[in-house]
Every structure is written in structure tokens, then in C-alpha cells.
Design a protein around this motif. Structure first.
Motif, short mmCIF file in Angstrom:
data_model
loop_
_atom_site.label_atom_id
_atom_site.label_comp_id
_atom_site.label_asym_id
_atom_site.label_seq_id
_atom_site.Cartn_x
_atom_site.Cartn_y
_atom_site.Cartn_z
N TYR A 142 -2.16 9.92 -17.20
CA TYR A 142 -3.07 8.64 -17.44
C TYR A 142 -4.08 9.89 -19.12
N SER A 197 0.46 -1.07 -0.35
CA SER A 197 -0.40 0.12 -0.19
C SER A 197 0.87 1.35 0.11
N ALA A 237 0.47 11.64 -11.86
CA ALA A 237 0.04 10.19 -12.67
C ALA A 237 -1.03 10.17 -13.45
N SER A 238 -1.84 10.83 -12.86
CA SER A 238 -3.09 11.11 -13.46
C SER A 238 -2.99 11.53 -14.22
N LEU A 298 2.35 1.37 -3.43
CA LEU A 298 1.58 2.25 -4.41
C LEU A 298 1.37 3.42 -3.80
N SER A 299 0.96 3.95 -3.33
CA SER A 299 1.00 4.99 -2.61
C SER A 299 1.16 5.69 -3.47
N ASP A 330 0.32 7.42 -6.77
CA ASP A 330 -0.84 8.08 -6.73
C ASP A 330 -0.66 9.95 -6.64
N THR A 331 -0.31 10.36 -7.29
CA THR A 331 0.29 11.74 -8.00
C THR A 331 -0.83 12.50 -9.12
#
Length: 246
Positions: free
Chosen positions: A31, A16, A27-28, A19-20, A23-24
Motif C-alpha cells: 500500500y 471479518s 499488504a501494508s 478480511l483479516s 491484514d498483513t
């Protein structure tokens, strides 16, 4: 809690935390930038799995991995295009199909990328502008990251160096210059920054060429996609090969 259960919980917590890291906002943004390029049904063919792996590397910020995989994408695209463009036998003609494919694979499979690119241009599989860009990619990206020949991306500058002693820090023992190119093997941050700056545009360029080729090979699918409102001509024309240079 059993020892095994404790270890499992630790593994889950560590995963976890790992993976965090991805989570930036970056990255979004990546995507959504790439979303429409993949949010459609296209032939998996020779490129499907590979291009999805490159996409994931870009989203997770693994830029050197993305660039190196795109080197493979470039090599694969050129060889696949050369072989498919000259294939005349249907797969159901088992013996003649096998013989023809073996001949073409022998001809292009072990050939240098430079010569395969010239052959692709001769057969009009790529334009003159595309050839110029791909030869630039071969020189700056493929040679650097697949062959570790990093002289092209290392600035041609000198570093001024001064040696001091801990016993007498105010007085230099010696001074001189060192070429940054001579330190290239020890400066991994240069390659990392270069990949971060160039991996996306490199992928877009190769993906534009490869997917346009795939859709020419499957005109029926192309028509279906267009009929469903998918703007394939826009989506796979992100790079202007007549003006862009690596």
C-alpha cells in the motif's frame, strides 16, 4: 435470536475472518509503496478505474489477478494511444468525430498486439527501449496469463520419476524422466509464484507509460500537479526501459 439474525451474525464474523487474511505487513508495505502513485488528482480517462482495481489486487496479494488485469491495461493503453494520437476532430463536431473514431477503432481495435506495438513505435508514441520491453511483456506475461500459454515460464528441465508398489516398496517397478513442460498444465503453483515475482514491476511499467501519456494529453493538469509539489516526472518514471528486460 431469530434464524435470519443468526445467519447475519455468522456472515459478519466470516467476513471479518476473511478480511483479516489481508491484514498483513506485506499488504501494508505494498500500500505504502503504491500510495503516491494514486494519492493525487489525475484524469480518470481510459485508465482510472482499471489501475485502481490492479492496485487493490496487488495490495491484497492477488498477484495472478493483478497480472491478468495488467495485460488488459497494456492492450488498452496501446489502442487508446494509437487512436488518440491520430484523432483530429473535436467531440463537438458530432458527425465527423463519430466517423473518425469509428474508423480508428476499426483499424486498431481488432489488431494483434504485436502489430499495434510496432505501429505505436512507428508513430513515436513509444521508444525503441519501451518497444523491446513491451514485446517481452507480450511474450512472457500476456500470452501466459491471458492465453494460458505457459511454456515460456516453465523451466526446461526433466524430472526423474520412480514407480514403486505398496506391496513391495523397496523394489522399484520402473523409472524414467518426464519433462517439466509436459506437466505445466497441472502445476498451478508455478504460475502463482511467477505472478508474485513479476506482477508489481509489470504494473509499474505499464502505469508509467499510460500515466505519462495521460498527462501529455492534459498539460494543464500536469502543470497544476507540479505547482502543488507532486513530482510526476519521478513518480511515473520507476522503470528504466533502456536497461530493464522481462
Amino acid at each position: 435470536m431469530s434464524d435470519n439474525r443468526y445467519k447475519l451474525e455468522n456472515i459478519k464474523n466470516n467476513l471479518s475472518d476473511f478480511l483479516s487474511v489481508f491484514d498483513t505487513p506485506e499488504a501494508s508495505e505494498m500500500y505504502f509503496h503504491l500510495f503516491e502513485r494514486f494519492h493525487m488528482t489525475v484524469p480518470s480517462g481510459s485508465f482510472g478505474i482499471l489501475r485502481h482495481e490492479i492496485r487493490n489486487c496487488l495490495i491484497f496479494g492477488l498477484y495472478q489477478a493483478a497480472l491478468t488485469l495488467t495485460n488488459h491495461y497494456l492492450e488498452r493503453f496501446v489502442k487508446v494511444a494509437l487512436i488518440k494520437a491520430q484523432s483530429t476532430q473535436m467531440m463537438t463536431a458530432y458527425e465527423s468525430f463519430t466517423k473518425e473514431q469509428e474508423t480508428l477503432i476499426d483499424e486498431y481495435g481488432g489488431q494483434a498486439l504485436y502489430r499495434n506495438l510496432l505501429e505505436a513505435r512507428r508513430l513515436e508514441l513509444i521508444t525503441e527501449g519501451e518497444l523491446a520491453v513491451l514485446q517481452g511483456f507480450r511474450k512472457f506475461y500476456r500470452n501466459t496469463f491471458s492465453h494460458f500459454d505457459n511454456k515460456e515460464i516453465t523451466p526446461d528441465v526433466d524430472l526423474h520419476m520412480t514407480q514403486f508398489s505398496f506391496d513391495n516398496p523397496g523394489t522399484p517397478l520402473s523409472s524414467g524422466k518426464i519433462s517439466l513442460k509436459s506437466l505445466g498444465m497441472d502445476m498451478g503453483h508455478l504460475a502463482a509464484e511467477f505472478a508474485k515475482d513479476n506482477a508489481l514491476v509489470y504494473f509499474l511499467a505499464i502505469d508509467d507509460l499510460a500515466m505519462r501519456f495521460e498527462l501529455r494529453q492534459s498539460p494543464g493538469l500536469r502543470e497544476v500537479m507540479i505547482a502543488n509539489g507532486i513530482e510526476v516526472d519521478r513518480i511515473f518514471s520507476q522503470i528504466n526501459f533502456d536497461t530493464y528486460r522481462p
